[in-house]
Design a protein around this motif. Structure first.
Motif, PDB file in Angstrom:
ATOM      1  N   THR A  49       0.950  -1.578  -0.384  1.00 51.63           N
ATOM      2  CA  THR A  49       0.188  -0.101  -0.044  1.00 51.63           C
ATOM      3  C   THR A  49       1.106   1.260  -0.525  1.00 51.63           C
ATOM      4  O   THR A  49       0.478   1.901  -0.357  1.00 51.63           O
ATOM      5  N   GLN A  50       1.810   1.205   0.435  1.00 51.99           N
ATOM      6  CA  GLN A  50       2.702   2.159   0.562  1.00 51.99           C
ATOM      7  C   GLN A  50       3.524   2.653  -0.785  1.00 51.99           C
ATOM      8  O   GLN A  50       3.650   4.015  -0.407  1.00 51.99           O
ATOM      9  N   ASN A  51       3.454   1.888  -1.142  1.00 48.98           N
ATOM     10  CA  ASN A  51       4.177   2.454  -2.687  1.00 48.98           C
ATOM     11  C   ASN A  51       3.147   2.472  -3.203  1.00 48.98           C
ATOM     12  O   ASN A  51       3.696   4.481  -4.164  1.00 48.98           O
ATOM     13  N   TYR A  52       2.030   2.294  -3.280  1.00 47.54           N
ATOM     14  CA  TYR A  52       1.267   3.041  -4.166  1.00 47.54           C
ATOM     15  C   TYR A  52       0.456   4.642  -3.172  1.00 47.54           C
ATOM     16  O   TYR A  52       1.100   5.689  -3.989  1.00 47.54           O
ATOM     17  N   ALA A  53       0.559   4.899  -2.525  1.00 44.16           N
ATOM     18  CA  ALA A  53       0.260   5.595  -1.666  1.00 44.16           C
ATOM     19  C   ALA A  53       1.814   6.802  -2.153  1.00 44.16           C
ATOM     20  O   ALA A  53       2.021   7.971  -2.215  1.00 44.16           O
ATOM     21  N   THR A  54       2.255   5.943  -2.411  1.00 40.67           N
ATOM     22  CA  THR A  54       4.203   7.053  -2.577  1.00 40.67           C
ATOM     23  C   THR A  54       3.941   7.960  -4.157  1.00 40.67           C
ATOM     24  O   THR A  54       3.874   8.562  -3.974  1.00 40.67           O
ATOM     25  N   VAL A  55       3.239   6.885  -4.921  1.00 42.89           N
ATOM     26  CA  VAL A  55       3.032   7.777  -6.016  1.00 42.89           C
ATOM     27  C   VAL A  55       1.759   8.168  -6.544  1.00 42.89           C
ATOM     28  O   VAL A  55       2.246   9.524  -6.634  1.00 42.89           O
ATOM     29  N   MET A  56       0.945   8.229  -5.822  1.00 43.43           N
ATOM     30  CA  MET A  56      -0.237   9.393  -5.513  1.00 43.43           C
ATOM     31  C   MET A  56       0.923  10.507  -4.882  1.00 43.43           C
ATOM     32  O   MET A  56       0.009  11.650  -5.533  1.00 43.43           O
ATOM     33  N   ALA A  57       1.407  10.446  -4.192  1.00 43.69           N
ATOM     34  CA  ALA A  57       1.665  11.918  -3.411  1.00 43.69           C
ATOM     35  C   ALA A  57       2.718  12.935  -3.990  1.00 43.69           C
ATOM     36  O   ALA A  57       2.236  13.422  -5.027  1.00 43.69           O
ATOM     37  N   LEU A  68       3.977   7.152   4.391  1.00 44.32           N
ATOM     38  CA  LEU A  68       4.691   6.965   3.333  1.00 44.32           C
ATOM     39  C   LEU A  68       5.829   6.094   4.356  1.00 44.32           C
ATOM     40  O   LEU A  68       6.334   4.170   2.749  1.00 44.32           O
ATOM     41  N   VAL A  69       6.134   5.558   5.561  1.00 43.28           N
ATOM     42  CA  VAL A  69       7.431   5.120   5.629  1.00 43.28           C
ATOM     43  C   VAL A  69       7.106   4.374   6.706  1.00 43.28           C
ATOM     44  O   VAL A  69       8.414   3.267   6.615  1.00 43.28           O
ATOM     45  N   ARG A  70       6.438   4.460   8.026  1.00 46.53           N
ATOM     46  CA  ARG A  70       6.335   3.912   8.542  1.00 46.53           C
ATOM     47  C   ARG A  70       5.865   2.419   8.187  1.00 46.53           C
ATOM     48  O   ARG A  70       4.588   2.174   7.622  1.00 46.53           O
ATOM     49  N   ARG A  71       6.292   0.859   9.106  1.00 51.49           N
ATOM     50  CA  ARG A  71       5.963  -0.204   8.827  1.00 51.49           C
ATOM     51  C   ARG A  71       4.424  -0.656   9.802  1.00 51.49           C
ATOM     52  O   ARG A  71       3.441  -1.676   9.948  1.00 51.49           O
ATOM     53  N   ASN A  72       4.180   0.496  10.658  1.00 50.52           N
ATOM     54  CA  ASN A  72       2.973  -0.628  11.383  1.00 50.52           C
ATOM     55  C   ASN A  72       1.761   0.299  11.077  1.00 50.52           C
ATOM     56  O   ASN A  72       1.800   1.470  10.563  1.00 50.52           O
ATOM     57  N   ALA A  73       0.556  -0.252  11.241  1.00 52.68           N
ATOM     58  CA  ALA A  73      -0.272   0.053  10.333  1.00 52.68           C
ATOM     59  C   ALA A  73      -0.880   0.901  11.306  1.00 52.68           C
ATOM     60  O   ALA A  73      -1.419   2.286  10.969  1.00 52.68           O
ATOM     61  N   LEU A  74      -0.919   0.560  12.268  1.00 51.13           N
ATOM     62  CA  LEU A  74      -1.591   2.018  13.478  1.00 51.13           C
ATOM     63  C   LEU A  74      -1.272   3.231  13.184  1.00 51.13           C
ATOM     64  O   LEU A  74      -2.352   3.984  13.545  1.00 51.13           O
ATOM     65  N   VAL A  75       0.447   3.088  13.416  1.00 54.82           N
ATOM     66  CA  VAL A  75       1.461   4.253  12.919  1.00 54.82           C
ATOM     67  C   VAL A  75       1.036   5.353  12.072  1.00 54.82           C
ATOM     68  O   VAL A  75       0.382   6.051  12.008  1.00 54.82           O
ATOM     69  N   VAL A  76       0.496   4.229  11.129  1.00 57.70           N
ATOM     70  CA  VAL A  76       0.380   5.028   9.981  1.00 57.70           C
ATOM     71  C   VAL A  76      -1.244   5.303  10.018  1.00 57.70           C
ATOM     72  O   VAL A  76      -1.710   6.488   9.707  1.00 57.70           O
ATOM     73  N   PHE A  77      -2.091   5.074  10.531  1.00 53.00           N
ATOM     74  CA  PHE A  77      -3.476   5.411  10.885  1.00 53.00           C
ATOM     75  C   PHE A  77      -3.668   6.529  11.334  1.00 53.00           C
ATOM     76  O   PHE A  77      -3.522   7.630  11.659  1.00 53.00           O
ATOM     77  N   MET A  78      -2.443   6.041  12.436  1.00 50.97           N
ATOM     78  CA  MET A  78      -2.342   8.000  13.063  1.00 50.97           C
ATOM     79  C   MET A  78      -1.729   9.133  12.470  1.00 50.97           C
ATOM     80  O   MET A  78      -1.699  10.378  12.848  1.00 50.97           O
ATOM     81  N   CYS A  79      -0.556   8.744  11.802  1.00 51.71           N
ATOM     82  CA  CYS A  79      -0.440  10.141  10.441  1.00 51.71           C
ATOM     83  C   CYS A  79      -1.398  10.329  10.038  1.00 51.71           C
ATOM     84  O   CYS A  79      -1.349  11.717   9.595  1.00 51.71           O
ATOM     85  N   VAL A  80      -2.367   9.496   9.786  1.00 49.71           N
ATOM     86  CA  VAL A  80      -3.666  10.493   8.360  1.00 49.71           C
ATOM     87  C   VAL A  80      -4.155  10.746   9.832  1.00 49.71           C
ATOM     88  O   VAL A  80      -4.710  11.917   8.753  1.00 49.71           O
TER      89      VAL A  80
END
Lengths: 743, 559, 102
Positions: free
Chosen positions: A719-727, C25-37
């Motif tokens: 997912t993060q690859n996709y998000a990078t591309v989107m950004a 874009l960078v963090r690996r933990n899904a919860l952290v990704v959510f917190m960043c969102v």
């Protein structure tokens, strides 16, 4: 209905013209017979099927006799639609339009003049006799419904051919007889060889039909060009100054179609050759100026091309060089079929075509020269092959090819009546010969090898007598019919000079004499080996038995006709055109062929030098005797005396080549058939399977698959690859908007 | 303009669809019920097409029995159906084949019977609709709509390599159709003024015809007229050939013409009997019909410029198709290649631009449907018994199945154009037309005529391998001949082959109306007398759309 | 010093947003990704409010209220999905949750 009216005194039926309304019945009866025999034959039983088949042809024969009476009557005539002028001694029936498109139209129409009447008698008469013969010959065969259905269908198609009033309907009969020939040759289809022989016949015929079709198309174009130039150019208009008749012609071209025989006759009357002096307007030397494929060519050249194409078509149907190769193989069919189709009727269609279009043929000496030379060459070639054949039917087949060559010679030098006479007499004695051969086979366990026969003279008396008479007829011994008919052709060749080709007449004459010599030789050989001498040691059955009543009766009838037919050929008997005395047949056919004769004499394309025929007769007779005597001596005295010793080298070489039919079949196979098959298979592998399917279609699919394979790597699932591309994309778009759009 | 004449075409098109809806409600297990219902619907549909045919007046205007209703007004798309001579004849052919197709699969299809018959009915509707549409988007919808049920027919009920064959068929034809869609849109935007655009056939044709005439005058070399061309004519000069090619490629794939023909042998080989009959009988005619109705009349100048290459391709199709037949060992593949050869004649007649050629081509479309449909049908009977298509496995069949052999022979003769059968009239007229043509060279016509020889050689070769010769294989000796149902299915084809050959008058009369106008439109700009009424397309005007309901007062749509 | 101007708020919002994007874009933990969102959403909220205050429009803070509501709903659904994913796969490492690859 006929019971209560007296056909001779009743005002309707006493008038022979009214027979025209019944012309369609002549074709319909055998057609109906074919349907009934084919569909209901198995249910009706053998006797009933035989009866139905023979009865329909016999009824057609009766009607044909009536038409002969009708066209012999003084009062019979019809008004030709193409000219408004009455055509005498002929009947015409127009059944309506068959199909039309654009300017072209074709009708169901029947035209019976004296030429057709002669053909009708041959087809229905000999046809009926052969039907009768078949009822006994095919006694032991279980497929009789099929056989008689095909045979009846054949008769119907042949009748359509000779009665058609336009070339398209003629072509229906033309191909129809080819079709029936295919079905009948391959009648015993379980044998692959026999089935293949049928196919060979059909395809060789088709090559001829291809040429016929193109000839027809060019003729349509020719008529159309004439009409158009007659309308549009001042030169053309002077050909059409007779308003009423010209208008009738133009109307009929559009109504009946440009290939109607009457239309073509009028066309020929309006388009004289270039040499005709004192005629204003277009002639055959005029260059065609209408837009189209014929532009820039002269009418005469196109007409010659048409006739040469029709010659190729006729060569296919009538087994001339180069398309004769199917006829010997056609002997695979039952013998009555060989007698009817490949001796008496179908193969004569080419000769009939040229007689029907005689008025066109005489306008082109080039075409006539070709016809005559091809006929002469075929006559010699086939005769030489017949020298060395051991199969009784094959000898007769090559003999037919050779005799057809004679008929073509007659047509080519302009003695159309003689060619027709030879056609009629040949039908009788060749059918007799074939049926006699059938009788021989029937009585000897289906043996066809003449080296294994012999001595049948005593064991099969009737067959022997009729075969002997027919052999004498074909070799041209006075006073049998074959002599006069063949000699009329030779005499005609000798005394004819074609404009521009003065050597043709004499060449054809000498070649024809040589052909007569050869004919006498191989026919006597056939007779001697089959009937004379002692029975061969390796014969299939110990004794031969004579055939039954029906077969013998037919043989006797045909032998009788071979003798009696001489009446038609007797020279200088009846008053003919120009006041001189001519042969009976010539006088009879004069009304049908008069246009051709008129053209020939007026335009001097075919010049006849009158000379008394007696010297020619004597020479021909002597030639026949010499040939016959030579064969007799060789086969009854010389060869038995040299039994065991090999033949002298040159004769042996010739024999081997003649036995192998001069390797023509092998040549065709090598030059045409095999390369074609190889080409087809090769094209399939290289182009279709290789280039198109492999490279283009498969290649496209492969390229797309490869491309997809590369693009696949962008779908990482992360997912993060996709998000990078989107950004990044968003950043890029904002940058673009800020710097470029909002400048 | 009675109710009957207005609604008959729509009824004919949608009746199979409605019957199909009822099938969807039937239980899966009632196979005989499903088959019977489909057969009756198809029979009824045939009756409707016969009625349509009878109602069509050969002496009347070009497009008859029209029905026009606004559909998507903003885009200018209307539901507009109507028939001309060729369309009504092809619809009759489709109706004729319908019930016979159902009968052909009666004992052949045992799995998923409901879906099968539903697919048959869907295709029937789509084919009828495509022939009758007079609006280009409607035509496109029906044209594409045929592909999906056909894909399923091949892919679900076919032979071993059915999936690949179905894919190939679908993608090949779709690729062409997409090109056609692009061209349709191009004409829509280029040729018509902005406010009154429509996808109607008359609008398309009439808007282009003036420009075509100017372009033709320019191409013919009159320099002055080149300068005076309207902008549309100039655009047509530049883009016309491309748009014509787009249409032509789409239809050429459908015909199929060489070299885009390779989908056909695969599709036919793997399709079930019903699929083959429909494919050969009607679907292939979409291609020739498309050239006749759309590609050439809309872009006559481009068509004339590319006439020789296309005619050469047609003749190559005739000769090459015949040669390919000789190299086959699979019977259905052989018949498929013979289709390529026969439709080469059709295409040649279309390009010859003569009355005889065009009539012959139109008639040949009908003939081919009958004779090749019959060939596939008859072969289907034997495939049902032997489950093999390989020529080696046959031989001597005439012994065990004489009636079948007789029928097959008659149809073979129709296929090789023996006079007296329908094939002769079509081929004769096409070849005559090609010879007469002032636009095509004569050597092309001569080469095409060799088709008669080649046709005889491959068909008779096949007949010999299958029917004649000794009965070598044991299985062949035990084959039972045609039963009553099979006889009843095959008989109409044989009868039609003979009737159409001996009495072609009624058929040719109706085709003639269409032929005349096609020629007039295709010859725009050539030095040929044309009647204006022949070239201008006149159809029903669109009935005025229902008035838009007034917006309620005080709405928030402030400007 | 001029006081806290609009630009300061925007700068802070941009900084928070960038931190959020970086984290997503960078963090690996899904919860952290959510917190960043959530961080990104709050940054955009800040932007909205800053402009609302600055322009003086009556209803300028309405978008911020919308965003808060939407963020809450999204957090609820998202956390439910994360719990389901964790239950089925036993990991919350986004690098491991990539069955949708080709």
């Amino acid at each position: 209905m006929l019971a209560i009216v007296n056909p001779f005194t009743d005002p309707y039926w006493g008038n022979p013209e009214n027979l025209a309304n019944l012309l369609w019945v002549i074709v319909a009866l055998p057609l109906l017979g074919a349907l009934v025999c084919g569909v209901l034959g198995k249910f009706m039983g053998r006797a009933n099927t035989n009866f139905v088949a023979c009865f329909t042809v016999f009824s057609s024969f009766v009607l044909s006799c009536l038409t002969v009476w009708a066209v012999g009557a003084q009062s019979t005539q019809f008004i030709s639609p193409a000219s408004g002028v009455p055509v005498r001694w002929a009947l015409w029936l127009d059944l309506g339009r068959w199909f039309s498109a654009g300017d072209f139209s074709a009708h169901y129409g029947f035209l019976v003049d004296r030429l057709t009447a002669a053909m009708l008698m041959v087809i229905t008469g000999v046809g009926f006799l052969i039907h009768l013969y078949s009822t006994e010959y095919m006694e032991h065969d279980d497929g009789y419904p099929r056989y008689f259905a095909y045979l009846n269908l054949f008769v119907a198609m042949m009748l359509t051919l000779v009665m058609a009033d336009n070339l398209v309907l003629l072509f229906v009969g033309w191909e129809g007889v080819g079709l029936c020939s295919y079905l009948l040759i391959g009648y015993w289809y379980r044998d692959t060889e026999k089935a293949w022989a049928g196919r060979k016949a059909f395809i060789t015929n088709r090559i001829g039909d291809f040429a016929f079709l193109i000839g027809m198309f060019l003729l349509v174009l020719l008529v159309g060009a004439t009409e158009q130039m007659g309308r549009e150019t001042a030169l053309g208009r002077s050909n059409f100054t007779d308003i009423g008749r010209a208008r009738a012609w133009v109307t009929t071209v559009h109504d009946q179609g440009p290939l109607n025989v009457e239309v073509l006759r009028e066309w020929a009357l309006r388009m004289p050759p270039e040499t005709a002096k004192g005629r204003p307007g277009m002639n055959l030397g005029t260059t065609i100026s209408t837009e189209g494929p014929l532009k820039g060519k002269t009418f005469g050249n196109v007409l010659t091309a048409v006739l040469l194409l029709l010659l190729l078509g006729a060569a296919g149907k009538s087994a001339q060089i180069p398309l004769y190769v199917w006829l010997p193989d056609a002997m695979a069919g039952p013998t009555p079929v060989s007698a009817l189709i490949h001796a008496a009727t179908m193969v004569t269609a080419g000769v009939y075509l040229f007689c029907r279009l005689s008025f066109l043929l005489v306008l082109s000496p080039t075409a006539m020269a070709w016809v005559a030379m091809i006929g002469a060459a075929t006559a010699i070639w086939a005769a030489l092959i017949a020298f060395a054949q051991n199969d009784i039917k094959k000898v007769l087949a090559y003999s037919t090819v050779s005799q057809l060559g004679f008929m073509f010679m007659g047509v080519g030098v302009g003695v159309f009546w003689a060619a027709t006479l030879h056609l009629v007499t040949h039908a009788c004695f060749k059918a007799c010969l074939f049926l006699g051969a059938g009788s021989v086979m029937h009585g000897n366990g289906d043996e066809t090898d003449i080296t294994r026969l012999g001595g049948l003279r005593k064991e099969m008396p009737w067959t022997w007598a009729t075969f002997a008479i027919a052999t004498l007829a074909i070799t041209g011994i006075v006073p049998l019919s074959g002599f006069f008919s063949k000699d009329a052709i030779l005499h005609g060749a000798h005394t004819t000079e074609l404009a521009g080709y003065p050597w043709v007449g004499h060449t054809v004459y000498w070649l024809g004499l040589f052909g007569a010599l050869c004919t006498a030789f191989y026919m006597t050989r056939l007779y001697a080996l089959t009937f004379e001498g002692k029975r061969a040691a390796d014969a299939r059955t110990p004794h031969a038995h004579e055939s039954g009543f029906r077969m013998v009766f037919v043989l006797v009838c045909l032998a009788f006709l071979s003798v009696v037919g001489v009446v038609w050929g007797l020279p200088e008997l009846v008053p003919g055109p120009g006041g001189r005395k001519v042969a009976v047949m010539e006088g009879y056919l004069a009304p049908a062929l008069n246009l051709a004769d008129r053209f020939a004499s007026i335009y001097e394309t075919v010049k006849h030098v009158e000379s008394p025929p007696w010297l020619g007769y004597a020479i021909a007779w002597a030639v026949a005797l010499v040939g016959g005597a030579a064969a007799w001596l060789v086969y009854r005295w010389w060869l038995p005396a040299r039994a065991g010793k090999p033949l002298p080298a040159p004769i042996a070489l010739f024999w081997r080549w003649a036995r192998a039919k001069f390797y023509v079949d092998e040549l065709y196979d090598l030059l045409i058939l095999r390369p074609f098959t190889v080409l087809s298979k090769g094209l399939f592998k290289i182009v279709d399977a290789g280039l198109i399917d492999g490279v283009a279609v498969g290649g496209t699919a492969a390229v797309l698959r490869r491309l997809g394979g590369w693009l696949r790597y962008t779908q990482t699932g992360n997912t993060q690859n996709y998000a990078t591309v989107m950004a990044l994309g968003l950043l890029f778009s904002i940058g673009v908007v800020l710097t470029w759009v909002l400048r | 303009m009675t109710t009957l004449t207005t609604w008959i075409v729509t009824a004919t098109i949608f009746q199979p669809l409605i019957s199909g809806a009822i099938i969807a409600a039937l239980p899966q297990t009632e196979k005989r019920l499903v088959r019977g219902w489909t057969f009756l619907s198809m029979l009824f549909n045939f009756g409707l097409t016969v009625l349509l045919y009878a109602l069509f007046d050969p002496k009347g205007p070009e497009f008859q029995l029209e029905h026009r209703v606004p559909w998507i007004v903003d885009l200018g798309i209307s539901y507009h159906v109507g028939v001309d001579g060729l369309a009504v004849s092809l619809m009759l052919l489709t109706g004729f084949l319908g019930p016979l197709v159902v009968l052909s699969s009666w004992s052949f299809i045992e799995s998923r019977v409901k879906s099968f018959h539903l697919a048959l009915l869907l295709i029937q509707s789509a084919m009828l609709g495509a022939f009758a549409s007079l609006d280009l988007i409607l035509f496109y919808v029906f044209f594409e709509g045929m592909l999906i049920p056909m894909y399923f027919l091949i892919g679900m009920w076919g032979s071993e390599k059915r999936i690949q064959a179905a894919m190939k068929f679908f993608l090949y034809t779709l690729a062409g159709s997409l090109l056609m869609l692009v061209a349709i849109l191009a004409v829509y935007f280029l040729a018509q003024p902005a406010g009154s655009r429509s996808f109607d056939y008359a609008a398309f044709y009439n808007s282009l015809s003036g420009a075509n005439r100017e372009l033709a005058a320019c191409v013919a070399g009159k320099a002055a007229s080149c300068a005076a061309m309207s902008p549309l004519a100039q655009a047509l000069g530049v883009y016309g050939p491309w748009m014509y090619l787009a249409f032509a490629v789409a239809f050429a794939i459908k015909v199929p013409m060489f070299p885009v023909h390779t989908w056909l042998p695969d599709a036919h080989t793997e399709a079930p009997v019903a699929g083959s009959i429909i494919l050969a009988g009607v679907l292939l005619k979409m291609g020739t019909f498309g050239f006749w109705r759309y590609a050439i009349p809309l872009f006559p100048v481009a068509a004339q410029q590319m006439r020789i290459p296309f005619a050469v391709l047609a003749v190559v199709g005739i000769v090459y198709g015949a040669m390919m037949c000789l190299a086959q060992s699979d019977v259905k593949r052989l018949i498929a290649y013979s289709s390529v050869s026969h439709l080469g004649f059709c295409m040649l007649g279309i390009f010859a631009l003569t009355a005889e050629g065009a009539s012959g081509s139109a008639y040949q479309m009908l003939n081919h449907g009958v004779s090749t449909g019959a060939l596939f049908l008859l072969f289907g009977w034997i495939y049902e018994r032997r489950h093999t298509r390989n020529l080696i496995d046959f031989g001597g069949i005439a012994r065990s199945m004489p009636i079948f052999a007789a029928f097959f022979l008659i149809i073979t003769f129709s296929s090789i154009a023996v006079p007296g059968t329908n094939g002769f009239i079509g081929e004769f007229l096409v070849l005559l037309g090609t010879f007469k043509s002032t636009k095509l060279p004569m050597w092309l016509a001569v080469l095409a005529s060799t088709g008669v020889i080649l046709g005889a050689s491959y068909m008779l070769w096949m007949v010999q391998r299958v029917f004649f010769g000794p009965l070598v294989q044991v299985e062949n000796a035990r084959l039972r001949d045609l039963n009553g149902r099979e006889l009843a299915t095959s008989l109409p084809f044989v009868v039609m082959a003979l009737v159409m050959g001996l009495l072609p008058g009624p058929f040719l009369d109706r085709l003639e109306t269409s032929t005349r106008r096609y020629l007039a439109r295709a010859q725009v700009g050539l030095d040929v007398q044309q009647r204006d009424e022949d070239t201008r397309v006149t159809v029903l005007p669109l009935s005025s759309p229902p008035p838009v309901a007034a917006l309620p007062a005080g709405s928030s749509a402030q400007r | 010093m001029d006081g806290i101007t609009l630009q300061h708020y925007l700068f802070l919002a941009a900084l928070l947003f960038s931190l959020g994007v970086f984290g997503v874009l960078v963090r690996r933990n899904a919860l952290v990704v959510f917190m960043c969102v959530e961080l990104m959403l709050n940054a955009s909220n800040l932007t909205f409010l800053a402009f609302a205050r600055d322009s003086g429009v009556d209803v300028g803070h309405l978008p911020a209220l919308f965003v808060i509501a939407v963020a809450a709903a999204e957090a609820a659904i998202g956390l439910a999905i994360i719990i389901a994913v964790f239950r089925s796969r036993g990991t919350l490492n986004v690098d491991d949750i990539r069955t949708m690859r080709l």
